[in-house]
Scaffold this motif. Structure first.
Motif, PDB file in Angstrom:
ATOM      1  N   LEU A   2       0.857  -1.192   0.000  1.00 20.85           N
ATOM      2  CA  LEU A   2       0.000   0.000   0.000  1.00 20.85           C
ATOM      3  C   LEU A   2       0.888   1.236   0.000  1.00 20.85           C
ATOM      4  O   LEU A   2       1.715   1.402   0.892  1.00 20.85           O
ATOM      5  N   LYS A   3       0.724   2.086  -1.016  1.00 19.87           N
ATOM      6  CA  LYS A   3       1.479   3.335  -1.057  1.00 19.87           C
ATOM      7  C   LYS A   3       0.623   4.431  -0.439  1.00 19.87           C
ATOM      8  O   LYS A   3      -0.216   5.037  -1.105  1.00 19.87           O
ATOM      9  N   LEU A   4       0.850   4.668   0.835  1.00 23.73           N
ATOM     10  CA  LEU A   4       0.024   5.631   1.559  1.00 23.73           C
ATOM     11  C   LEU A   4       0.232   7.040   1.023  1.00 23.73           C
ATOM     12  O   LEU A   4       1.324   7.399   0.611  1.00 23.73           O
ATOM     13  N   ASN A   5      -0.840   7.848   1.055  1.00 21.12           N
ATOM     14  CA  ASN A   5      -0.705   9.246   0.666  1.00 21.12           C
ATOM     15  C   ASN A   5      -1.892  10.051   1.188  1.00 21.12           C
ATOM     16  O   ASN A   5      -2.977   9.968   0.650  1.00 21.12           O
ATOM     17  N   ILE A   6      -1.669  10.788   2.269  1.00 20.01           N
ATOM     18  CA  ILE A   6      -2.707  11.679   2.795  1.00 20.01           C
ATOM     19  C   ILE A   6      -2.080  13.034   3.092  1.00 20.01           C
ATOM     20  O   ILE A   6      -1.231  13.165   3.962  1.00 20.01           O
ATOM     21  N   LYS A   7      -2.507  14.043   2.323  1.00 17.19           N
ATOM     22  CA  LYS A   7      -1.956  15.388   2.490  1.00 17.19           C
ATOM     23  C   LYS A   7      -2.992  16.371   3.032  1.00 17.19           C
ATOM     24  O   LYS A   7      -2.658  17.438   3.506  1.00 17.19           O
ATOM     25  N   ASN A   8      -4.254  16.019   2.892  1.00 19.72           N
ATOM     26  CA  ASN A   8      -5.327  16.906   3.370  1.00 19.72           C
ATOM     27  C   ASN A   8      -6.589  16.084   3.606  1.00 19.72           C
ATOM     28  O   ASN A   8      -6.561  14.857   3.506  1.00 19.72           O
ATOM     29  N   GLU A   9      -7.672  16.766   3.905  1.00 18.85           N
ATOM     30  CA  GLU A   9      -8.915  16.090   4.277  1.00 18.85           C
ATOM     31  C   GLU A   9      -9.851  15.853   3.094  1.00 18.85           C
ATOM     32  O   GLU A   9     -10.880  15.214   3.247  1.00 18.85           O
ATOM     33  N   THR A  10      -9.510  16.417   1.928  1.00 18.05           N
ATOM     34  CA  THR A  10     -10.545  16.492   0.884  1.00 18.05           C
ATOM     35  C   THR A  10     -10.152  15.991  -0.501  1.00 18.05           C
ATOM     36  O   THR A  10     -11.003  15.919  -1.380  1.00 18.05           O
ATOM     37  N   SER A  11      -8.872  15.658  -0.721  1.00 13.13           N
ATOM     38  CA  SER A  11      -8.496  15.149  -2.049  1.00 13.13           C
ATOM     39  C   SER A  11      -9.194  13.819  -2.311  1.00 13.13           C
ATOM     40  O   SER A  11      -9.627  13.138  -1.382  1.00 13.13           O
ATOM     41  N   ARG A  12      -9.241  13.448  -3.582  1.00 13.88           N
ATOM     42  CA  ARG A  12      -9.996  12.265  -3.986  1.00 13.88           C
ATOM     43  C   ARG A  12      -9.545  11.011  -3.235  1.00 13.88           C
ATOM     44  O   ARG A  12      -8.375  10.621  -3.299  1.00 13.88           O
ATOM     45  N   LEU A  13     -10.481  10.392  -2.539  1.00 11.86           N
ATOM     46  CA  LEU A  13     -10.186   9.220  -1.716  1.00 11.86           C
ATOM     47  C   LEU A  13     -10.079   7.967  -2.577  1.00 11.86           C
ATOM     48  O   LEU A  13     -10.908   7.715  -3.446  1.00 11.86           O
ATOM     49  N   ARG A  14      -9.044   7.150  -2.316  1.00 11.40           N
ATOM     50  CA  ARG A  14      -8.871   5.889  -3.053  1.00 11.40           C
ATOM     51  C   ARG A  14      -8.941   4.670  -2.150  1.00 11.40           C
ATOM     52  O   ARG A  14      -9.364   3.598  -2.587  1.00 11.40           O
ATOM     53  N   ALA A  15      -8.483   4.798  -0.895  1.00  8.59           N
ATOM     54  CA  ALA A  15      -8.506   3.648   0.022  1.00  8.59           C
ATOM     55  C   ALA A  15      -8.749   4.139   1.446  1.00  8.59           C
ATOM     56  O   ALA A  15      -8.224   5.173   1.860  1.00  8.59           O
ATOM     57  N   VAL A  16      -9.559   3.363   2.184  1.00 10.50           N
ATOM     58  CA  VAL A  16      -9.955   3.793   3.527  1.00 10.50           C
ATOM     59  C   VAL A  16     -10.226   2.573   4.405  1.00 10.50           C
ATOM     60  O   VAL A  16     -10.619   1.507   3.906  1.00 10.50           O
ATOM     61  N   VAL A  17      -9.982   2.708   5.704  1.00  8.50           N
ATOM     62  CA  VAL A  17     -10.446   1.710   6.671  1.00  8.50           C
ATOM     63  C   VAL A  17     -11.771   2.234   7.222  1.00  8.50           C
ATOM     64  O   VAL A  17     -11.845   3.383   7.673  1.00  8.50           O
ATOM     65  N   LEU A  18     -12.798   1.418   7.142  1.00  6.07           N
ATOM     66  CA  LEU A  18     -14.099   1.776   7.722  1.00  6.07           C
ATOM     67  C   LEU A  18     -14.363   0.817   8.873  1.00  6.07           C
ATOM     68  O   LEU A  18     -14.271  -0.398   8.706  1.00  6.07           O
ATOM     69  N   GLY A  19     -14.649   1.368  10.052  1.00  4.26           N
ATOM     70  CA  GLY A  19     -14.898   0.516  11.220  1.00  4.26           C
ATOM     71  C   GLY A  19     -16.056  -0.440  10.996  1.00  4.26           C
ATOM     72  O   GLY A  19     -16.649  -0.480   9.921  1.00  4.26           O
ATOM     73  N   THR A  20     -16.404  -1.208  12.009  1.00  3.41           N
ATOM     74  CA  THR A  20     -17.546  -2.116  11.894  1.00  3.41           C
ATOM     75  C   THR A  20     -18.350  -2.093  13.184  1.00  3.41           C
ATOM     76  O   THR A  20     -17.790  -1.886  14.271  1.00  3.41           O
ATOM     77  N   ALA A  21     -19.665  -2.290  13.040  1.00  2.00           N
ATOM     78  CA  ALA A  21     -20.539  -2.317  14.211  1.00  2.00           C
ATOM     79  C   ALA A  21     -21.012  -3.744  14.510  1.00  2.00           C
ATOM     80  O   ALA A  21     -21.814  -3.971  15.411  1.00  2.00           O
ATOM     81  N   ILE A  22     -20.514  -4.709  13.725  1.00  2.20           N
ATOM     82  CA  ILE A  22     -20.926  -6.108  13.931  1.00  2.20           C
ATOM     83  C   ILE A  22     -20.335  -6.623  15.244  1.00  2.20           C
ATOM     84  O   ILE A  22     -19.188  -6.327  15.574  1.00  2.20           O
ATOM     85  N   SER A  23     -21.132  -7.374  15.967  1.00  4.98           N
ATOM     86  CA  SER A  23     -20.716  -7.923  17.271  1.00  4.98           C
ATOM     87  C   SER A  23     -20.187  -6.824  18.192  1.00  4.98           C
ATOM     88  O   SER A  23     -19.136  -6.932  18.789  1.00  4.98           O
ATOM     89  N   ASN A  24     -20.988  -5.775  18.288  1.00  3.85           N
ATOM     90  CA  ASN A  24     -20.586  -4.572  19.022  1.00  3.85           C
ATOM     91  C   ASN A  24     -20.604  -4.747  20.535  1.00  3.85           C
ATOM     92  O   ASN A  24     -20.065  -3.920  21.258  1.00  3.85           O
ATOM     93  N   GLY A  25     -21.232  -5.824  20.994  1.00  6.78           N
ATOM     94  CA  GLY A  25     -21.250  -6.064  22.444  1.00  6.78           C
ATOM     95  C   GLY A  25     -22.457  -5.425  23.115  1.00  6.78           C
ATOM     96  O   GLY A  25     -23.175  -4.640  22.507  1.00  6.78           O
TER      97      GLY A  25
END
Length: 304
Positions: A2-25
């Motif tokens: 993975l070639k990471l690249n984050i310079k700001n909050e708004t440039s075009r997003l290509r890859a992200v980790v999204l949390g999960t609510a499954i088995s939330n307890g």
């Protein structure tokens, strides 16, 4: 790799980790609440249930799919809250920084180890123990890094104080060529309407030169004025105390002209559309009861 690249909050997003609510307890007990808003809902019997939160996160996953964004989800830990991916780590430029989070959340990092394994190990860092820093407090604006902190002498008394000055200084040393500016945030253990848990609870840039801001989230007026001077008052959407409570500044940008926002944010969404943004509305009101919204549950890895 993975070639990471984050310079700001708004440039075009290509890859992200999204949390999960499954088995939330199960609903946490009063003494287990990490923030005043969760506490309020635990006491009122309105704490969100897993099924509703899973639906809300799936709605976000669908938007990412629509825009062809690569989405990573954490491996499942049974009966455990893994929604807020932003707390556990964050990317600046091409460096993956593990947050020193509350100790009992350490396993959330293990759950994304398969993602970390795809990153050049030289680009993965962990701050020393005395450094407290969480992704919700770290905001990139090209040559600027904005960091939320709490400068009160009673820092250690506040479970809502998540990033300390050691955290700010650590980032300054790691990125000597950036302008690192810290903001002293208002904290409350008991009143969620007066608690900026992270910087993204009272400020966030959108587009090329705009932002959403809550003036009373800053302990010092000079910190608020710094952002007004930088962005221009006419470019800032000022939210009310109640809008801050519902987390209107915690939306998420897919690109400079596309944002994901909560469908109940009527005033904000109208302003965004009037300023030329495409607003992808999703239901996220249940997740927001835990004092986190769209930015809190995402960890961007690659933007163009």
């Amino acid at each position: 790799m993975l070639k990471l690249n984050i310079k700001n909050e708004t440039s075009r997003l290509r890859a992200v980790v999204l949390g999960t609510a499954i088995s939330n307890g199960p609903t946490p007990g009063i003494e287990e609440a990490y923030d005043p808003k969760s506490l309020e809902h635990i006491k009122a019997g309105t704490y969100p249930i897993e099924e509703d939160m899973v639906k809300e996160m799936e709605a976000v996953a669908k938007v990412f799919q629509k825009y062809d964004v690569k989405v990573y989800r954490p491996e499942l830990i049974r009966d455990y809250n893994q929604i807020f991916a932003r707390d556990i780590a964050f990317v600046i430029d091409d460096i993956f920084i593990k947050a020193n989070i509350l100790p009992d959340r350490e396993k959330e990092l293990d759950a994304i180890q398969y993602v970390i394994d795809q990153i050049d190990p030289d680009k993965v860092v962990r701050p020393p123990e005395e450094v407290h820093i969480e992704g919700g407090d770290v905001m990139l604006w090209n040559d600027h890094i904005f960091i939320g902190t709490y400068k009160g002498s009673d820092y250690s008394d506040y479970i809502t104080a998540r990033t300390n000055m050691e955290g700010v200084n650590y980032i300054k040393e790691l990125f000597p060529n950036k302008i690192v500016k810290e903001f002293d945030l208002v904290k409350s253990r008991i009143e969620p309407r007066d608690n900026a848990l992270h910087l993204d609870c009272c400020f966030q840039p959108v587009g090329k030169n705009k932002g959403i801001i809550y003036k009373s989230g800053f302990r010092e007026e000079s910190d608020y004025m710094y952002l007004v001077d930088l962005f221009g008052k006419e470019n800032l959407f000022h939210i009310t105390r109640e809008e801050m409570y519902h987390m209107n500044s915690n939306i998420f940008s897919i690109s400079e002209d596309v944002v994901i926002s909560e469908r109940n944010f009527t005033r904000l969404n109208a302003w965004l559309r009037a300023n030329g943004f495409t607003v992808e509305e999703v239901p996220y009101a249940e997740i927001s009861k835990q004092e986190g919204l769209l930015r809190c549950s995402t960890m961007p890895l690659i933007r163009d």
